[in-house]
Design a protein around this motif. Structure first.
Motif, short mmCIF file in Angstrom:
data_model
loop_
_atom_site.label_atom_id
_atom_site.label_comp_id
_atom_site.label_asym_id
_atom_site.label_seq_id
_atom_site.Cartn_x
_atom_site.Cartn_y
_atom_site.Cartn_z
N PHE A 1 21.31 -3.92 -11.88
CA PHE A 1 20.76 -4.24 -13.20
C PHE A 1 19.39 -3.61 -13.39
O PHE A 1 18.60 -3.45 -12.45
N LEU A 2 19.11 -3.24 -14.62
CA LEU A 2 17.91 -2.51 -15.01
C LEU A 2 16.66 -3.38 -14.85
O LEU A 2 16.61 -4.50 -15.36
N SER A 3 15.65 -2.86 -14.17
CA SER A 3 14.44 -3.62 -13.88
C SER A 3 13.21 -2.73 -13.97
O SER A 3 13.29 -1.51 -13.82
N VAL A 4 12.07 -3.35 -14.21
CA VAL A 4 10.77 -2.71 -14.03
C VAL A 4 9.97 -3.62 -13.11
O VAL A 4 9.78 -4.81 -13.41
N LEU A 5 9.52 -3.07 -11.98
CA LEU A 5 8.88 -3.86 -10.94
C LEU A 5 7.39 -3.53 -10.87
O LEU A 5 7.01 -2.38 -10.63
N PHE A 6 6.55 -4.55 -11.08
CA PHE A 6 5.10 -4.38 -11.11
C PHE A 6 4.46 -5.11 -9.93
O PHE A 6 4.86 -6.24 -9.60
N PRO A 7 3.41 -4.52 -9.34
CA PRO A 7 2.65 -5.26 -8.32
C PRO A 7 1.95 -6.47 -8.95
O PRO A 7 1.41 -6.38 -10.06
N ALA B 1 0.81 -1.22 0.00
CA ALA B 1 0.00 0.00 0.00
C ALA B 1 0.85 1.27 0.00
O ALA B 1 0.51 2.26 -0.67
N ALA B 2 1.95 1.27 0.74
CA ALA B 2 2.80 2.46 0.81
C ALA B 2 3.44 2.75 -0.54
O ALA B 2 3.51 3.92 -0.97
N VAL B 3 3.90 1.71 -1.20
CA VAL B 3 4.47 1.88 -2.54
C VAL B 3 3.40 2.37 -3.51
O VAL B 3 3.62 3.29 -4.31
N ASP B 4 2.21 1.75 -3.44
CA ASP B 4 1.12 2.16 -4.32
C ASP B 4 0.80 3.65 -4.18
O ASP B 4 0.54 4.34 -5.17
N ALA C 1 5.09 6.99 -19.46
CA ALA C 1 6.19 6.98 -18.49
C ALA C 1 6.22 8.31 -17.75
O ALA C 1 5.85 9.36 -18.29
N TRP C 2 6.65 8.25 -16.50
CA TRP C 2 6.81 9.43 -15.65
C TRP C 2 8.20 9.40 -15.02
O TRP C 2 8.80 8.31 -14.85
N ILE C 3 8.69 10.54 -14.67
CA ILE C 3 9.98 10.63 -13.98
C ILE C 3 9.74 11.02 -12.52
O ILE C 3 8.86 11.84 -12.21
N ILE C 4 10.48 10.41 -11.60
CA ILE C 4 10.49 10.78 -10.19
C ILE C 4 11.89 11.31 -9.91
O ILE C 4 12.83 10.52 -9.73
N ASP C 5 12.04 12.63 -9.92
CA ASP C 5 13.38 13.22 -9.82
C ASP C 5 13.59 14.09 -8.59
O ASP C 5 14.72 14.46 -8.28
N ALA C 6 12.51 14.43 -7.87
CA ALA C 6 12.68 15.21 -6.64
C ALA C 6 13.35 14.34 -5.59
O ALA C 6 12.94 13.20 -5.35
N ALA C 7 14.39 14.85 -4.95
CA ALA C 7 15.20 14.06 -4.03
C ALA C 7 14.37 13.43 -2.91
O ALA C 7 14.58 12.27 -2.55
N ASP C 8 13.39 14.19 -2.38
CA ASP C 8 12.60 13.65 -1.28
C ASP C 8 11.69 12.51 -1.75
O ASP C 8 11.47 11.54 -1.02
N GLU C 9 11.19 12.61 -2.98
CA GLU C 9 10.33 11.55 -3.51
C GLU C 9 11.14 10.30 -3.84
O GLU C 9 10.68 9.17 -3.64
N VAL C 10 12.34 10.50 -4.37
CA VAL C 10 13.23 9.37 -4.64
C VAL C 10 13.54 8.63 -3.35
O VAL C 10 13.45 7.40 -3.27
N GLU C 11 13.87 9.38 -2.32
CA GLU C 11 14.20 8.77 -1.02
C GLU C 11 12.99 8.06 -0.43
O GLU C 11 13.11 6.94 0.12
N ALA C 12 11.82 8.67 -0.54
CA ALA C 12 10.61 8.06 0.03
C ALA C 12 10.25 6.75 -0.67
O ALA C 12 9.87 5.77 -0.02
N LEU C 13 10.40 6.70 -1.99
CA LEU C 13 10.06 5.47 -2.71
C LEU C 13 11.06 4.36 -2.39
O LEU C 13 10.68 3.20 -2.18
N ALA C 14 12.34 4.70 -2.33
CA ALA C 14 13.34 3.70 -1.96
C ALA C 14 13.08 3.16 -0.56
O ALA C 14 13.18 1.95 -0.31
N ALA C 15 12.71 4.04 0.36
CA ALA C 15 12.43 3.62 1.74
C ALA C 15 11.19 2.74 1.81
O ALA C 15 11.16 1.74 2.53
N ALA C 16 10.15 3.10 1.06
CA ALA C 16 8.93 2.29 1.07
C ALA C 16 9.20 0.91 0.49
O ALA C 16 8.72 -0.11 1.02
N PHE C 17 9.98 0.86 -0.57
CA PHE C 17 10.23 -0.44 -1.20
C PHE C 17 11.14 -1.31 -0.34
O PHE C 17 11.16 -2.54 -0.48
N ALA C 18 11.89 -0.70 0.56
CA ALA C 18 12.74 -1.49 1.45
C ALA C 18 11.93 -2.43 2.33
O ALA C 18 12.45 -3.43 2.84
#
Length: 424
Positions: A239-245, A154-157, A182-199
């Motif tokens: 390695f390059l990936s695309v991750l889908f729910p 849910a957090a990633v979604d 396709a969309w870009i996520i380039d704001a530093a806080d959003e990049v950090e938040a998505l990496a943290a959620a996926f952890a």
């Protein structure tokens, strides 16, 4: 599960639809050559650089891989491809027949693959790996993303939904009617938040691209040997990936065509088959299996509905798969196709091609036989299977087991060329 942002090399917006190409391995050599005709920007020119040579040229020659690097460098130099200044995540949406799937474009760690956090469900063939290893090495880049899935979070979604509310980088419809955004996520806080959620996501699963993944990992290990002082932060460690729910994915069947009946007469074959599958009905028009355990067979111009007999049903993650049942009950004991990965008497047909393709191949195989061959080996036969469920794929991978080859066919296919990961 660790995911890492990266500086993608990607087409400029007005070129994306011309660049995007189906994966390299959906084409044979002649099909690839035909597909690039009149399409100089198609990424297939780079993914399958033998298309730039004569049809009889050695497609594995050093010059072929060098041509791929030359074409990539040329597209960067002429501005077809641009590069982002800072590491970003991206989103990639595909819409087919009204069904949407949205994946996170990121880099996964070689060590997660080696440690089992990126789970596999298929074996790979060394010959196919060698080609992509040389391609990645020559281009110094990964060009074909690995199609991964994960159990919904849910957090990633929520973070994905937030990013999709903005204007997309790309928005086009490919020739086969698939919508790509396709969309870009380039704001530093959003990049950090998505990496943290996926952890918090415990693992990912390879849905499609086992050979691309294995090749990328082996190039990473090769680069580690070449750079014994590596720190682990270098791009070749990812390695390059695309991750889908998982809930968004659909699997189509992967059907089989056997070239002959292994010397049995049609009557003998039907008697033996009836001991394993109930032969429910016969008709002249195509039949599509409608439930697990059901199959359809095309033989001598007729379709037969099949249902596996109850005594052969089981709950084993692998042996209970429809592809396993067909292999273990029919293809191996009756048709002597023991290893479908190497046996030349079997063909695999992705469900996207439809049941008509099974009919066509059976008719073609039978038409090519002499009367003596037909009498000696018997006619060709095709089997249409019920598609593997995504839950079955996850269960097999969680158990550390492997599916039979060609058990799943995912649609739509990810396009190559939209996101490129440089290794240095």
């Amino acid at each position: 599960m660790f995911i890492r942002p990266f500086k993608a090399v990607r087409p400029r917006a007005d070129a994306a639809s011309q660049v995007a190409a189906l994966p390299y391995d959906v084409y044979d050599r002649a099909e690839a050559a035909a597909a690039v005709e009149g399409k100089p920007l198609s990424f297939l020119n780079i993914d399958r650089p033998e298309t730039q040579f004569a049809p009889d040229a050695d497609m594995y020659a050093d010059a072929v891989y060098e041509k791929g690097r030359e074409l990539l460098d040329a597209r960067v130099a002429d501005g077809t491809f641009v590069s982002d200044d800072a590491p970003c995540f991206y989103l990639y949406e595909l819409v087919m027949d009204g069904r949407s799937q949205v994946g996170i474009v990121a880099c996964c760690a070689v060590d997660d693959y080696l440690d089992g956090a990126v789970k596999k469900h298929e074996n790979t063939l060394e010959k196919k790996e060698r080609d992509r290893i040389r391609h990645i090495d020559a281009l110094d880049a990964q060009t074909g993303p690995i199609f991964l899935t994960y159990r919904d979070d849910a957090a990633v979604d929520a973070l994905v939904g937030q990013a999709r509310s903005r204007e997309p980088l790309y928005d086009f419809t490919s020739e086969d009617g698939i919508v790509h955004r396709a969309w870009i996520i380039d704001a530093a806080d959003e990049v950090e938040a998505l990496a943290a959620a996926f952890a918090a996501v415990p693992c990912a699963y390879i849905a499609d691209g086992h050979h691309r993944a294995a090749s990328a990992v082996k190039v990473g290990l090769k680069r580690r040997e070449e750079h014994p002082d590596y720190t682990g932060d270098e791009e070749f460690n990812f390695f390059l990936s695309v991750l889908f729910p998982a809930s968004q994915l659909a699997i189509l069947p992967y059907n089989r065509v056997a070239h002959d009946l292994n010397g049995a007469s049609v009557d003998e074959f039907m008697v033996e088959l009836g001991k394993r599958y109930e032969i429910l009905h016969a008709q002249d028009t195509p039949l599509e299996p409608i439930d697990k355990g059901a199959a359809a067979m095309y033989l001598q111009g007729k379709w037969y509905g099949l249902g596996v007999r109850s005594e052969f049903e089981n709950d084993h993650p692998v042996d209970g798969l429809d592809a396993s049942l067909l292999q273990n009950l029919v293809l191996d004991p009756m048709l002597d196709i023991k290893d479908p990965r190497t046996n030349e008497r079997i063909e695999f047909v992705g469900g996207i091609r439809g049941l008509g393709e099974l009919e066509r191949r059976v008719r073609m195989l039978d038409a090519a036989k002499s009367a003596e061959e037909m009498a000696e080996r018997g006619p060709a036969v095709a089997f249409a299977l019920y598609p593997t469920a995504i839950g079955e794929l996850l269960a097999v991978a969680d158990a550390g087991m492997l599916m039979p080859p060609k058990s799943t066919w995912f649609e739509p296919k990810l396009r190559s060329g939209l996101f490129i990961h440089r290794l240095s």
